[in-house]
Design a protein around this motif. Structure first.
Motif, PDB file in Angstrom:
ATOM      1  N   GLN A 170      27.904  52.983 -53.712  1.00 15.57           N
ATOM      2  CA  GLN A 170      27.785  52.245 -52.459  1.00 15.57           C
ATOM      3  C   GLN A 170      28.879  51.171 -52.370  1.00 15.57           C
ATOM      4  OE1 GLN A 170      24.644  49.276 -51.555  1.00 15.57           O
ATOM      5  NE2 GLN A 170      23.951  50.791 -50.092  1.00 15.57           N
TER       6      GLN A 170
ATOM      7  N   LYS B 174      21.682  59.591 -37.888  1.00 14.19           N
ATOM      8  CA  LYS B 174      22.138  58.212 -38.016  1.00 14.19           C
ATOM      9  C   LYS B 174      23.319  57.978 -37.095  1.00 14.19           C
ATOM     10  CE  LYS B 174      19.354  57.328 -41.456  1.00 14.19           C
ATOM     11  NZ  LYS B 174      18.545  58.490 -41.065  1.00 14.19           N
ATOM     12  N   ARG B 175      23.095  57.123 -36.103  1.00 13.47           N
ATOM     13  CA  ARG B 175      24.162  56.899 -35.138  1.00 13.47           C
ATOM     14  C   ARG B 175      25.390  56.270 -35.794  1.00 13.47           C
ATOM     15  NH1 ARG B 175      21.209  51.885 -31.940  1.00 13.47           N
ATOM     16  NH2 ARG B 175      21.012  50.603 -33.796  1.00 13.47           N
ATOM     17  N   TYR B 176      25.188  55.486 -36.871  1.00 18.38           N
ATOM     18  CA  TYR B 176      26.366  54.862 -37.488  1.00 18.38           C
ATOM     19  C   TYR B 176      27.243  55.923 -38.153  1.00 18.38           C
ATOM     20  CZ  TYR B 176      24.960  55.066 -42.442  1.00 18.38           C
ATOM     21  OH  TYR B 176      24.643  55.501 -43.714  1.00 18.38           O
TER      22      TYR B 176
ATOM     23  N   VAL C  31      28.601  47.526 -37.178  1.00 15.31           N
ATOM     24  CA  VAL C  31      27.457  46.814 -36.574  1.00 15.31           C
ATOM     25  C   VAL C  31      26.162  47.573 -36.841  1.00 15.31           C
ATOM     26  CG1 VAL C  31      26.363  46.164 -34.389  1.00 15.31           C
ATOM     27  CG2 VAL C  31      28.789  45.710 -34.737  1.00 15.31           C
ATOM     28  N   TRP C  32      26.208  48.883 -36.659  1.00 14.02           N
ATOM     29  CA  TRP C  32      24.996  49.689 -36.810  1.00 14.02           C
ATOM     30  C   TRP C  32      24.576  49.867 -38.261  1.00 14.02           C
ATOM     31  CZ3 TRP C  32      26.145  53.843 -32.534  1.00 14.02           C
ATOM     32  CH2 TRP C  32      25.787  53.291 -31.298  1.00 14.02           C
ATOM     33  N   LEU C  33      25.413  49.386 -39.142  1.00 21.72           N
ATOM     34  CA  LEU C  33      25.134  49.560 -40.562  1.00 21.72           C
ATOM     35  C   LEU C  33      24.486  48.324 -41.171  1.00 21.72           C
ATOM     36  CD1 LEU C  33      25.612  51.535 -42.910  1.00 21.72           C
ATOM     37  CD2 LEU C  33      27.805  50.443 -43.267  1.00 21.72           C
ATOM     38  N   VAL C  34      24.810  47.138 -40.625  1.00 20.47           N
ATOM     39  CA  VAL C  34      24.279  45.919 -41.257  1.00 20.47           C
ATOM     40  C   VAL C  34      22.794  45.776 -40.952  1.00 20.47           C
ATOM     41  CG1 VAL C  34      26.468  44.687 -41.299  1.00 20.47           C
ATOM     42  CG2 VAL C  34      24.932  44.406 -39.356  1.00 20.47           C
ATOM     43  N   LYS C  35      22.135  45.024 -41.823  1.00 20.23           N
ATOM     44  CA  LYS C  35      20.680  44.999 -41.795  1.00 20.23           C
ATOM     45  C   LYS C  35      20.155  44.263 -40.561  1.00 20.23           C
ATOM     46  CE  LYS C  35      17.401  44.789 -45.617  1.00 20.23           C
ATOM     47  NZ  LYS C  35      17.381  44.387 -47.016  1.00 20.23           N
ATOM     48  N   SER C  36      20.657  43.099 -40.315  1.00 21.34           N
ATOM     49  CA  SER C  36      20.123  42.352 -39.178  1.00 21.34           C
ATOM     50  C   SER C  36      21.107  41.283 -38.724  1.00 21.34           C
ATOM     51  CB  SER C  36      18.798  41.700 -39.572  1.00 21.34           C
ATOM     52  OG  SER C  36      18.475  40.678 -38.669  1.00 21.34           O
ATOM     53  N   ASP C  37      21.787  40.686 -39.648  1.00 20.56           N
ATOM     54  CA  ASP C  37      22.699  39.593 -39.341  1.00 20.56           C
ATOM     55  C   ASP C  37      24.046  40.171 -38.912  1.00 20.56           C
ATOM     56  OD1 ASP C  37      24.291  37.392 -39.239  1.00 20.56           O
ATOM     57  OD2 ASP C  37      23.493  36.481 -41.062  1.00 20.56           O
ATOM     58  N   TYR C  38      24.284  40.154 -37.587  1.00 18.76           N
ATOM     59  CA  TYR C  38      25.464  40.828 -37.041  1.00 18.76           C
ATOM     60  C   TYR C  38      26.716  39.968 -37.063  1.00 18.76           C
ATOM     61  CZ  TYR C  38      22.015  44.065 -35.202  1.00 18.76           C
ATOM     62  OH  TYR C  38      21.006  44.968 -35.096  1.00 18.76           O
ATOM     63  N   ARG C  39      26.638  38.786 -37.642  1.00 18.92           N
ATOM     64  CA  ARG C  39      27.747  37.863 -37.435  1.00 18.92           C
ATOM     65  C   ARG C  39      29.075  38.361 -38.004  1.00 18.92           C
ATOM     66  NH1 ARG C  39      24.557  32.492 -38.960  1.00 18.92           N
ATOM     67  NH2 ARG C  39      23.845  33.970 -40.522  1.00 18.92           N
TER      68      ARG C  39
END
Lengths: 193, 299
Positions: free
Chosen positions: A27, A100-102, A151-159
């Protein structure tokens, strides 16, 4: 030749040598190469505006080189995903691609880059003429797709991906003639590419 | 699948080192690309064996956002975390509420070794030898009233010790919940140790929840409060991304998550992915808890 573009790979090898690939090395190297690809593509996209603003036409060849290096890392990224992460398990890979859209946008971005890499030579540029320019505009789709992939890969924090998004948006906006015309220095040569 | 015992798992010392593992991985990639026959052979996997994850990996690859969102940095940032003194308040709809010192809890509820698989929602997994006691023992001591239906667990709130709690993206403190009957299940434990040692801060010291049939984020760390309540608690992750994280969070390969594959996982230290098992392989033990419940709607 372009030693700077090899820095991400060299750092990765150094981390491998010193056992710093974390407990989840596959990973880690997937994310690492993806990150390198995205950054190089952004740099490639930044060449034209920077060249204009700084009046440094000598920068021009960098655009292609950085783009090709971005493609190199994106290909490495995809190869790791298919060959190491999923070990050619086509059933699982198909599941990922269809669910998975990402994965879908990431793969699309890579596919769009293939013809650009193939036709990046002077010969192809001559052969395709005006169509070459049109074809190579698709890079403006590739970079946003790569950011959406992130963006579609990160857990929640999009910053973090949002930061990339802002940079891409800026670089793309500068290519709109009406906007470029308002930026001193940018519109010197009509018809930005 | 039965809970694992030492007889079922391979000791950690038989583990290959990470570097030789990666070399094998590289060779494997080459071989697989060259030989379709070999690829077929590799695909017919033998029944999966559970091997204890090395202590170093368990203690240096941690999702603990109170310290950092970077799994590798957590151990370093957690080094000076103070776990003594520490007490846990058990309150709410109980006849005998109380505040338990951790040492007193250990003395009263007698932790034992439990080897469990841990499946993270990010599609990686470990096998961890916990020291812990069933929550049911604690619940018997505090005697929930007839109105109590859920348990709400809360992590310590302390921005000085938990720099990640300054990250305003999330609604701190971390909260998790279980249905009372889930918490009463013998597999659900409160853990105080790993590999026979006291928990390290990065693993949720001094006391944490472990619910092996649910995704790892349900197993809340560094707990200071357990409240018996009537209404379903809203966990931190439910609040952060309600479409992605539900209350139950049972490991389920057929309920897909938009970001990660839930049908397969990578066991830390292994090269090939494994298929993810329903309820993380504990379906025989826990499936009856969810009879009649639509697991797709209640993800």
């Amino acid at each position: 030749m372009h030693p700077l573009a090899l820095v991400p790979l060299a750092l990765l090898l150094w981390r491998f040598k010193t056992d710093q690939l974390t407990a989840n090395p596959i990973q880690f190297i997937t994310h690492w190469t993806g990150n390198a690809a995205l950054r190089l593509l952004l740099l490639s996209l930044a060449v034209t505006p920077v060249k204009r603003l700084a009046a440094l036409p000598a920068l021009n060849p960098l655009r292609k080189r950085l783009g090709l290096w971005g493609f190199f890392y994106a290909s490495l990224h995809l190869t790791i995903f298919i060959g190491l992460d999923y070990f050619f398990d086509w059933q699982l890979l198909w599941e990922e691609l269809s669910q998975k859209r990402y994965v879908l946008v990431g793969f699309t971005a890579w596919l769009l880059m293939v013809p650009l890499a193939v036709t990046s030579t002077r010969g192809w540029q001559k052969r395709l003429g005006r169509r070459w320019t049109l074809l190579h505009r698709s890079v403006y789709a590739v970079t946003p797709l790569a950011v959406i992939h992130f963006v579609w890969l990160v857990k929640s924090d999009y910053r973090e991906p949002a930061l990339y998004g802002i940079v891409v948006a800026l670089l793309l906006l500068l290519r709109i003639k009406k906007i470029a015309a308002r930026v001193p220095g940018l519109s010197r040569i009509p018809g930005l590419s | 699948m039965k809970p694992l015992s030492h007889a079922d798992v391979t000791p950690a010392k038989l583990y290959r080192s990470r570097r030789s593992f990666l070399k094998t991985a590289g060779n494997g990639l080459l071989a697989a690309a060259l030989s379709p026959a070999l690829r077929l052979k590799a695909a017919s996997a033998e029944p999966p064996v559970d091997t204890l994850t090395p202590y170093k990996d368990i203690t240096h690859y941690n999702n603990f956002y109170e310290f950092s969102t970077d799994k590798v940095r957590v151990a370093r940032l957690a080094k000076n975390f103070r776990t003594d003194p520490w007490s846990v308040e058990v309150t709410g709809l109980v006849d005998k509420p109380g505040t338990y010192d951790v040492a007193a809890m250990v003395a009263q509820f007698k932790p034992e070794e439990r080897i469990y698989r841990l499946r993270c929602v990010e599609a990686w997994s470990m096998v961890i030898p916990w020291t812990g006691f069933p929550i049911s023992r604690l619940l018997e001591a505090v005697a929930p009233t007839s109105q109590a239906r859920y348990l709400k667990f809360v992590t310590l709130m302390d921005k000085r010790q938990f720099p990640g709690q300054k990250n305003s993206w999330y609604r701190w403190p971390y909260v998790e919940g279980l249905r009372l009957d889930e918490a009463m299940h013998d597999l659900a434990i409160i853990a105080t140790g790993i590999y026979g040692k006291d928990l390290l801060p990065q693993n949720g010291a001094p006391i944490r929840l472990v619910v092996p049939w649910k995704y790892g984020f349900k197993s809340i760390k560094s707990v200071v409060k357990i409240e018996l309540v009537q209404e379903q608690p809203t966990s931190l992750w439910m609040a952060a991304a309600p479409r992605e994280y539900g209350f139950y969070a049972n490991v389920n390969p057929s309920v897909s998550h938009p970001r990660w594959s839930q049908s397969s996982e990578r066991r830390i230290g292994e090269f090939r992915r494994r298929r993810t098992l329903l309820f993380n392989g504990y379906d025989e033990e826990v499936a009856q808890l969810y009879e009649g419940l639509d697991l797709r709607a209640n993800f």
